[in-house]
Design a protein around this motif. Structure first.
Motif, short mmCIF file in Angstrom:
data_model
loop_
_atom_site.label_atom_id
_atom_site.label_comp_id
_atom_site.label_asym_id
_atom_site.label_seq_id
_atom_site.Cartn_x
_atom_site.Cartn_y
_atom_site.Cartn_z
N LEU A 111 -29.95 -42.18 -39.73
CA LEU A 111 -28.63 -42.13 -40.40
C LEU A 111 -27.54 -42.10 -40.40
CD1 LEU A 111 -30.99 -42.40 -42.38
CD2 LEU A 111 -30.36 -43.37 -44.25
N LEU A 112 -26.55 -43.00 -40.12
CA LEU A 112 -25.46 -42.82 -40.02
C LEU A 112 -24.64 -42.93 -41.67
CD1 LEU A 112 -22.22 -42.45 -39.00
CD2 LEU A 112 -21.83 -44.20 -37.85
N ILE A 113 -24.37 -42.09 -42.30
CA ILE A 113 -23.46 -42.08 -43.72
C ILE A 113 -21.82 -41.67 -43.54
CG2 ILE A 113 -23.23 -42.14 -45.95
CD1 ILE A 113 -25.99 -40.93 -45.51
N THR A 114 -21.45 -42.68 -44.05
CA THR A 114 -19.61 -42.02 -43.74
C THR A 114 -19.62 -42.17 -45.44
OG1 THR A 114 -18.46 -44.83 -45.05
CG2 THR A 114 -19.01 -44.17 -42.13
N GLY A 115 -18.36 -40.95 -44.99
CA GLY A 115 -17.63 -40.60 -46.25
C GLY A 115 -19.39 -39.14 -46.83
N GLY A 116 -20.53 -39.31 -46.19
CA GLY A 116 -21.78 -38.55 -46.29
C GLY A 116 -21.20 -37.00 -47.01
N ALA A 117 -20.01 -36.34 -47.29
CA ALA A 117 -19.96 -34.93 -47.31
C ALA A 117 -19.30 -34.32 -48.71
CB ALA A 117 -18.99 -33.92 -45.94
N LEU B 11 -26.80 -47.66 -41.10
CA LEU B 11 -25.72 -47.66 -41.68
C LEU B 11 -25.21 -47.77 -43.06
CD1 LEU B 11 -22.37 -46.72 -40.83
CD2 LEU B 11 -22.46 -49.28 -40.37
N ILE B 12 -24.47 -46.57 -43.47
CA ILE B 12 -23.89 -46.98 -44.90
C ILE B 12 -22.65 -46.52 -44.54
CG2 ILE B 12 -24.61 -46.36 -47.69
CD1 ILE B 12 -27.45 -45.04 -46.80
N ASN B 13 -21.91 -47.66 -45.35
CA ASN B 13 -20.55 -47.25 -45.34
C ASN B 13 -20.28 -47.03 -46.36
OD1 ASN B 13 -19.35 -48.57 -42.73
ND2 ASN B 13 -20.02 -50.43 -43.07
N ASN B 14 -20.24 -45.91 -47.36
CA ASN B 14 -20.09 -45.39 -47.92
C ASN B 14 -18.48 -44.80 -48.52
OD1 ASN B 14 -21.27 -43.68 -50.35
ND2 ASN B 14 -20.24 -42.33 -49.37
N ALA B 15 -17.97 -44.20 -47.24
CA ALA B 15 -16.75 -44.11 -47.63
C ALA B 15 -15.52 -44.48 -48.50
CB ALA B 15 -16.00 -42.97 -46.48
N GLY B 16 -14.92 -44.50 -49.17
CA GLY B 16 -14.28 -44.99 -50.12
C GLY B 16 -12.69 -44.18 -50.95
N GLY C 214 -19.75 -36.70 -53.28
CA GLY C 214 -20.54 -37.66 -53.82
C GLY C 214 -21.47 -38.03 -53.49
N ILE C 215 -21.92 -39.41 -53.25
CA ILE C 215 -23.33 -40.31 -53.61
C ILE C 215 -23.86 -39.97 -51.76
CG2 ILE C 215 -23.18 -41.67 -55.97
CD1 ILE C 215 -22.74 -44.00 -53.88
N GLY C 216 -22.20 -40.22 -50.79
CA GLY C 216 -23.15 -39.58 -49.23
C GLY C 216 -24.11 -38.57 -49.32
N ARG C 217 -22.73 -37.63 -49.86
CA ARG C 217 -23.27 -36.27 -49.48
C ARG C 217 -25.57 -36.38 -50.38
NH1 ARG C 217 -20.97 -30.95 -50.22
NH2 ARG C 217 -22.73 -29.30 -50.56
N ILE C 218 -24.88 -37.03 -51.07
CA ILE C 218 -26.75 -36.75 -52.12
C ILE C 218 -27.50 -37.49 -51.19
CG2 ILE C 218 -28.22 -37.67 -54.01
CD1 ILE C 218 -25.40 -36.60 -56.44
N MET C 219 -27.15 -39.04 -50.99
CA MET C 219 -28.29 -39.37 -49.40
C MET C 219 -27.71 -38.90 -48.36
SD MET C 219 -26.65 -43.31 -50.39
CE MET C 219 -24.86 -43.43 -49.97
N CYS C 220 -27.61 -38.31 -48.23
CA CYS C 220 -27.52 -37.49 -47.28
C CYS C 220 -29.38 -36.87 -47.18
CB CYS C 220 -26.71 -36.29 -46.44
SG CYS C 220 -25.00 -37.76 -45.88
N VAL D 148 -29.53 -37.16 -39.69
CA VAL D 148 -28.45 -37.61 -40.63
C VAL D 148 -26.93 -37.29 -39.76
CG1 VAL D 148 -26.93 -37.87 -42.75
CG2 VAL D 148 -29.91 -37.55 -42.30
N VAL D 149 -26.55 -38.59 -39.83
CA VAL D 149 -25.11 -37.74 -39.07
C VAL D 149 -24.09 -38.30 -40.27
CG1 VAL D 149 -23.40 -38.58 -37.11
CG2 VAL D 149 -25.86 -39.16 -36.91
N ILE D 150 -23.33 -37.43 -40.45
CA ILE D 150 -22.13 -37.64 -41.49
C ILE D 150 -20.60 -37.67 -40.64
CG2 ILE D 150 -20.50 -37.10 -42.97
CD1 ILE D 150 -23.27 -34.57 -43.47
N TRP D 151 -20.15 -38.73 -40.90
CA TRP D 151 -18.53 -38.94 -40.63
C TRP D 151 -17.79 -38.87 -42.06
CZ3 TRP D 151 -16.83 -43.89 -37.44
CH2 TRP D 151 -17.77 -43.83 -36.41
N ASP D 152 -17.06 -37.50 -41.74
CA ASP D 152 -16.05 -37.59 -42.98
C ASP D 152 -14.64 -37.58 -42.69
OD1 ASP D 152 -17.02 -37.33 -46.05
OD2 ASP D 152 -15.36 -36.34 -45.15
N ILE D 153 -13.93 -37.55 -43.13
CA ILE D 153 -12.39 -36.84 -43.39
C ILE D 153 -12.47 -35.06 -43.57
CG2 ILE D 153 -11.19 -37.60 -45.04
CD1 ILE D 153 -8.97 -37.82 -43.64
#
Ligand SMILES: NC(=O)c1ccc[n+]([C@@H]2O[C@H](COP(=O)([O-])OP(=O)(O)OC[C@H]3O[C@@H](n4cnc5c(N)ncnc54)[C@H](O)[C@@H]3O)[C@@H](O)[C@H]2O)c1
Length: 270
Positions: free
Chosen positions: A9-15, A87-92, A17-23, A34-39
């Protein structure tokens, strides 16, 4: 059915909120990686520390508002992590609670870039690979605000409205192409993650992050086309279709209080 077990899985904003929980939940459900993309570097570090004991986690620091960085980081991710199954486009983001006449141009651009453009740019990289394998799933975390107008968050509403229109259109394209790649659009009401701190909801309860994350992953596994959370929110949509705007505005905006939810918004204090 889409299987999280055994998937990358690639989850943006995974670090956060719900992104982290989904990871975390994905790893608990047996995801291969699990691959996290975050700023946010600090959140990435903490998330890796928390999740590494549960399975394979890889993270990339990237600002997804930079399309060039999205393309380059996807290339790097594919090289280092292999095929992405989900892919979960989650960052917002959301900024301030100003009315639109006071919205800064820089905020308009940043909200639209992160919430609307970035998921499209990233999906445009991931989708051809998924289509070539005739396998994969892209889930887009929009918002209930993408379907119901709301004052003091007009740009956020616009960004989520854009995401819903785009995501559901691509879902239909895939169906017409008889592809096995799936799209799921998710539209949650406010969730208690900190992103919307200060928001008040008179009747509909603010959602809890953990069950919300679970429901999103379940929607992916069931190949749901669209998931509104909570389900009762579809009732508002139904009334919106039936009632004249002035009556809908009065009942749901003023009595139910949706149009005053942002009055005391503070957001997350950084
Ligand atoms: N919290 C809510 O009430 C709510 C309601 C409906 C929809 N949503 C949507 O759900 C998603 C997740 O929300 P959340 O509450 O978990 O948010 P959050 O603020 O807890 O997490 C968002 C994550 O995105 C990352 N991020 C922000 N800008 C980025 C950028 N430019 N590049 C890469 N990463 C970036 C942040 O660092 C953070 O880790 C968002 O898309 C949000 O719009 C949230």
């Amino acid at each position: 059915m889409t299987k999280i077990k055994g998937s990358t899985l690639l989850i943006t904003g995974g670090a956060s909120g719900i992104g982290r929980i989904m990871c975390r939940l994905s790893l608990e459900m047996g995801a291969k990686k699990v691959v996290i993309w975050d700023i946010n570097e600090e959140s990435i570090k903490n998330t890796i520390k928390e999740l590494s004991p549960l399975g394979e986690v890889k993270a990339y620091k990237v600002d997804i508002s930079d399309s060039k960085a999205v393309v380059e980081t996807y290339y790097k991710t594919s090289e280092e992590c292999g095929n992405i199954d989900i892919l979960i486009n989650n960052a917002g983001i959301v900024t301030g609670n100003n009315t639109f006449d006071k919205q800064r141009i820089s905020d308009i651009e940043r909200i639209m870039d992160i919430n609307a453009t970035a998921p499209m740019v990233l999906s445009a990289q991931v989708l051809p690979d998924m289509m070539a394998r005739n396998h994969g799933h892209i889930c887009n975390i929009a918002s209930a605000a993408g379907m119901i107008a709301n004052p003091r968050m007009a740009t956020y509403v616009a960004s989520k409205w854009a995401m819903i229109g785009w995501s559901d259109s691509v879902r239909i394209e895939l169906k017409q192409a008889k592809s096995k790649v799936r799209f799921t659009t998710v539209a949650p009401y406010f969730i208690n993650t900190g992103m919307f701190n200060g928001v008040k909801s008179r009747i509909f309860p603010i959602l809890k992050p953990e069950p919300t994350a679970k429901k999103i992953l379940r929607a992916i596994e069931k190949n749901k086309n669209f998931k509104g959370l909570p389900f009762g929110y579809h009732f508002i949509r139904f009334c919106q279709a039936l009632l004249p705007t002035s009556i809908f505005d009065y009942i749901f905006g003023e009595v139910v209080g949706i149009f005053h939810a942002m009055d005391n918004f503070t957001g997350r204090k950084l």
